[in-house]
Each structure stands twice: as C-alpha cells, then as structure tokens.
Scaffold this active site. Structure first.
Site, PDB file in Angstrom:
ATOM      1  N   HIS A 141       0.799  -1.225   0.000  1.00 37.11           N
ATOM      2  CA  HIS A 141       0.000   0.000   0.000  1.00 37.11           C
ATOM      3  C   HIS A 141       0.835   1.281   0.000  1.00 37.11           C
ATOM      4  O   HIS A 141       0.552   2.232   0.738  1.00 37.11           O
ATOM      5  CB  HIS A 141      -0.978  -0.010   1.178  1.00 37.11           C
ATOM      6  CG  HIS A 141      -2.038  -1.078   1.083  1.00 37.11           C
ATOM      7  ND1 HIS A 141      -2.472  -1.603  -0.112  1.00 37.11           N
ATOM      8  CD2 HIS A 141      -2.763  -1.734   2.052  1.00 37.11           C
ATOM      9  CE1 HIS A 141      -3.413  -2.511   0.118  1.00 37.11           C
ATOM     10  NE2 HIS A 141      -3.596  -2.605   1.409  1.00 37.11           N
ATOM     11  N   HIS A 215      -9.755   1.805   0.363  1.00 30.90           N
ATOM     12  CA  HIS A 215      -9.681   0.645   1.248  1.00 30.90           C
ATOM     13  C   HIS A 215     -10.803   0.655   2.299  1.00 30.90           C
ATOM     14  O   HIS A 215     -10.554   0.484   3.490  1.00 30.90           O
ATOM     15  CB  HIS A 215      -8.309   0.617   1.918  1.00 30.90           C
ATOM     16  CG  HIS A 215      -7.837  -0.747   2.306  1.00 30.90           C
ATOM     17  ND1 HIS A 215      -8.583  -1.595   3.088  1.00 30.90           N
ATOM     18  CD2 HIS A 215      -6.694  -1.415   2.017  1.00 30.90           C
ATOM     19  CE1 HIS A 215      -7.904  -2.720   3.267  1.00 30.90           C
ATOM     20  NE2 HIS A 215      -6.750  -2.633   2.635  1.00 30.90           N
ATOM     21  N   GLU A 355     -11.313  -4.001  -3.009  1.00 35.94           N
ATOM     22  CA  GLU A 355     -10.337  -3.003  -3.430  1.00 35.94           C
ATOM     23  C   GLU A 355     -10.099  -3.116  -4.939  1.00 35.94           C
ATOM     24  O   GLU A 355      -9.411  -4.022  -5.400  1.00 35.94           O
ATOM     25  CB  GLU A 355      -9.016  -3.220  -2.678  1.00 35.94           C
ATOM     26  CG  GLU A 355      -9.162  -3.209  -1.172  1.00 35.94           C
ATOM     27  CD  GLU A 355      -8.027  -3.951  -0.455  1.00 35.94           C
ATOM     28  OE1 GLU A 355      -6.855  -3.654  -0.725  1.00 35.94           O
ATOM     29  OE2 GLU A 355      -8.315  -4.832   0.363  1.00 35.94           O
TER      30      GLU A 355
END
Ligand code: GLA
Length: 390
Positions: A141, A215, A355
C-alpha cells in the site's frame, strides 16, 4: 458544523487552515436538496488542521470523508426498513486515522501502489528502485507513509446527480522512492441513488508506476455489528491470482471453478472460508485479487465487479469498476482489539474490502495489465459502490 457557505468564507482566511487550506468551495456547485458541510477533524502529528466533510444526498443518506488520507469515515445508508446505518469501519477520533492504528487503512485512499510489490523491487526503464519493506518481505500500500497518511487538498465540485468532493495530492519525485512527481486527483461523488462514485486521475513528469484504490471495510449490518460471514457475495470473475505464502501472485491466472474462490453465483463469505485450502491458508482467509471479467485497457466505462447482500439488514452493495482486478479481503487480521466508532470492537471477519485495482506486484509481472504511467498520459480509474436494499 459549518454550512458550505461559511466554509467558503472560512477558506478566505487561509491562515486558519495553514498549509491544508482547502480550495475555495463553490456554493453553486451543490443542488438544493444536496448538501456538503465541513467541520474540524483534529490534526496531524505536525499540527496541520484536518477537516471532515459530510455529503448528504436528497434522501438524507450520508457519506463522510476527511482530507486526511482522503479517507471515507462513514457511509450511512438505509436498511430494508429504511433505517440508516453506518456500513463502514472506522473511528470517531481523527487521532486513530493519523496513527493508522493496527495498519488497517480503514476507508483510506491507497497509493502510489495499492497492494504488494514483491521485496519492494521496482524497475522502471531499466533503473532499479528499492521501496520500503513495510509488510515483510514486501512493500504494501505505497510503503512506509502512503497516500493514506497524506493531507489532501479538498474542494466541492459540480455533480449532475448528487454532491461531490474533489481531493488533490501531489506526490513529490522520489517520495517513498517512486520516480516522478505524481499529481493525483480523486473525486468522490455521492449520488441521489446512494452510489459512491470514485473517479481517480493521475499524471506524472517521469515514467513511473501507479495503482490507486480505496480501502473501505464494509459491514452491511453496520460497522461493529458482528461478522460478515453470512453476507452473500457474487464476484464477476472467472479467474483469480493465486499467491505464495507472503501474498505475492505466483504469476498464472487460475480458474475459480471448483475452488472456494468461485463466487460466480452468490455464496456466503463464510461458507468456505475455513476449508482446508492452501490459498486460504496463505491469505488467512480471503485476501486475494480476483480477475474481473471483460477488462479492456483504456475503457472508462465501469463494469459489474461484485455484489454483496446481507440477509439480516437487506442491504446490498454492488461494485462496478474500470479496473482489471479487485482484492477481496475479509478482515482476517482484525482481532477484536480495535475499538472503533461508538467503542464497538471490530472482530475477525467483521468486514470485507473490495479493493478495485491493477493486479498485485504487476510491475514484476510483464504479462499483467501494465501499471506504467508516462508523461503526457493520464491514469484513470472509476469505481462505484452502489447501495440498495432487497
Ligand atoms: C490489504 C491486504 C491485506 C491487509 C489489509 C490491511 O487488503 O491485502 O493483507 O494488509 O490490506 O490490513
């Protein structure tokens, strides 16, 4: 809470908001029935004031977004009886978002590269870049301080059927060791039919990679109201990307047929999650990228990706995206220790994430749809989370 009009006035006093001063908010952008308001929402570790924006549509359904991480902090939508409930996990206190407590990324915008890059190993135009290893032995991420930890500039924008908030962040060349200055714009539109539409664009001044997502953790019975094991899920995906023990795709796309990853017809998330299956063991449950059917590179038309239905509340979430993939993550690392909104404990499998993304580790898999972005090109992604009831 300040009305939009007073927000606009407050913004004139740029000093009030320091370096996060929002762009002027335009009152005329909002239809009579829809509103967007702003209130203070704590501060960053280095004292930058943060804001929380409330987008209310003509039916009274509501989304809240903070400019910290471009994070969706709440989505209040009706159940089948018409009772509004908040269906995303998060916190009451901004401090918990600022700390990224538990590494959960609740509701945040993720970048520069959503999901994992194997061993943080990135090569762009033959030049190697070592990214931070923040999810051993990989980069997750965006690295140590991803876009979820950045203060975005916010402005209301015109929306045809609802109310919209535009967020902007300029990621400097070399940030988290990614090449190129990346200018990112994300527009959240909350429509009158309870759809949260997220339009992302990005441009660069050097060849780089980009993979953006949101997210949010959904629980259609309400955040903190038990597990999502009885939520029925459909995925418009004939294939997925099996992973190794550290969640990096092995490479080949595998058919879902005959596996616990077959959601082509709706199945309860909990029906097979504990089956003996190496992929489920590696993911500690579902934590996998589904290869969405019908992807066409460059298409700006979102396709049906997934649909979730919670029988208890009657709420339905349908996800559409322009992306080739979607990570299903079933809150496997939640353990009840995090107490979120209203002090409620977030238990294991207390939420699911959808996602929308390019495939994990795509820069190291030339056969996957590319995540390369060059100067002059525009990265575009649109994802819609549509809420309804049954
Ligand atoms: C993603 C990852 C998971 C987990 C969550 C955040 O979904 O795939 O493994 O790290 O983010 O906790």
């Amino acid at each position: 809470m300040k009305s939009l009009r007073s927000v606009g006035r407050a913004c004139a006093y740029a000093g009030l908001f320091g370096s996060i001063a929002a762009l002027p908010l335009s009152v005329s952008a909002v239809r009579a029935a829809d509103t967007i308001t702003r209130k203070a929402f704590g501060q960053t570790a280095d004292g930058q004031a943060l804001s929380l924006y409330t987008l209310t549509n003509s039916h009274g359904a509501q989304v809240q977004i903070t400019n910290f991480g471009g994070t969706v902090t709440s989505i209040k939508v009706p159940d089948r009886r018409g009772k509004l409930g908040d269906v995303v996990l998060g916190y009451d206190s901004p401090a918990n978002y600022v700390k990224n407590t538990g590494g959960t990324y609740f509701g945040a915008l993720i970048g520069r590269y959503a999901n994992r890059v194997a061993k943080g190993h990135l090569v762009v135009d033959g030049t190697p870049y070592q990214l931070a290893i923040n999810n051993k032995p990989n980069t997750l991420h965006g690295g140590k301080v991803g876009f979820n930890q950045k203060v975005w500039t916010a402005a209301s924008v015109r929306a045809a059927h609802g109310v919209a908030l535009a967020l902007r962040y300029v990621s400097p060349d070399g940030e988290e060791n990614f090449p190129g200055t990346l200018t990112v714009k994300v527009v959240y539109t909350w429509t009158d039919d309870n759809a949260l539409k997220i339009d992302y664009t990005a441009t660069t001044d050097k060849d780089t990679v980009v993979n953006l997502t949101n997210h949010s953790y959904f629980n259609l019975n309400g955040a903190g109201n038990g597990t999502i094991l009885d939520t029925k899920l459909m995925f418009n995906a004939n294939r997925y990307t099996p992973v190794d023990a550290v969640a990096i795709p092995l490479g080949p796309l595998a058919p879902v047929a005959g596996t616990p990853f077959d959601f082509r017809r709706p199945v309860a998330i909990g029906a097979r999650v504990n089956q003996p299956n190496q992929q489920l063991e590696f993911g500690h449950g579902y934590d996998h990228n589904f290869v969405l059917n019908g992807y066409r590179s460059g298409s700006t038309v979102p396709r049906l990706a997934a649909r979730a239905y919670a029988p208890r509340s009657g709420r339905v979430l349908t996800a559409y995206t322009t992306e080739p993939g979607m990570q299903l993550y079933t809150g496997n690392f939640l353990d009840g220790k995090i107490h979120g909104k209203g002090g409620k404990a977030y238990v294991r499998r207390g939420a699911f994430c959808l996602e929308a993304q390019h495939f994990p580790d795509a820069p190291n898999h030339p056969a996957y749809p590319t995540t390369m972005l060059k100067p002059g090109q525009v990265y575009r992604q649109t994802t819609i989370y549509q809420f309804s009831v049954r």
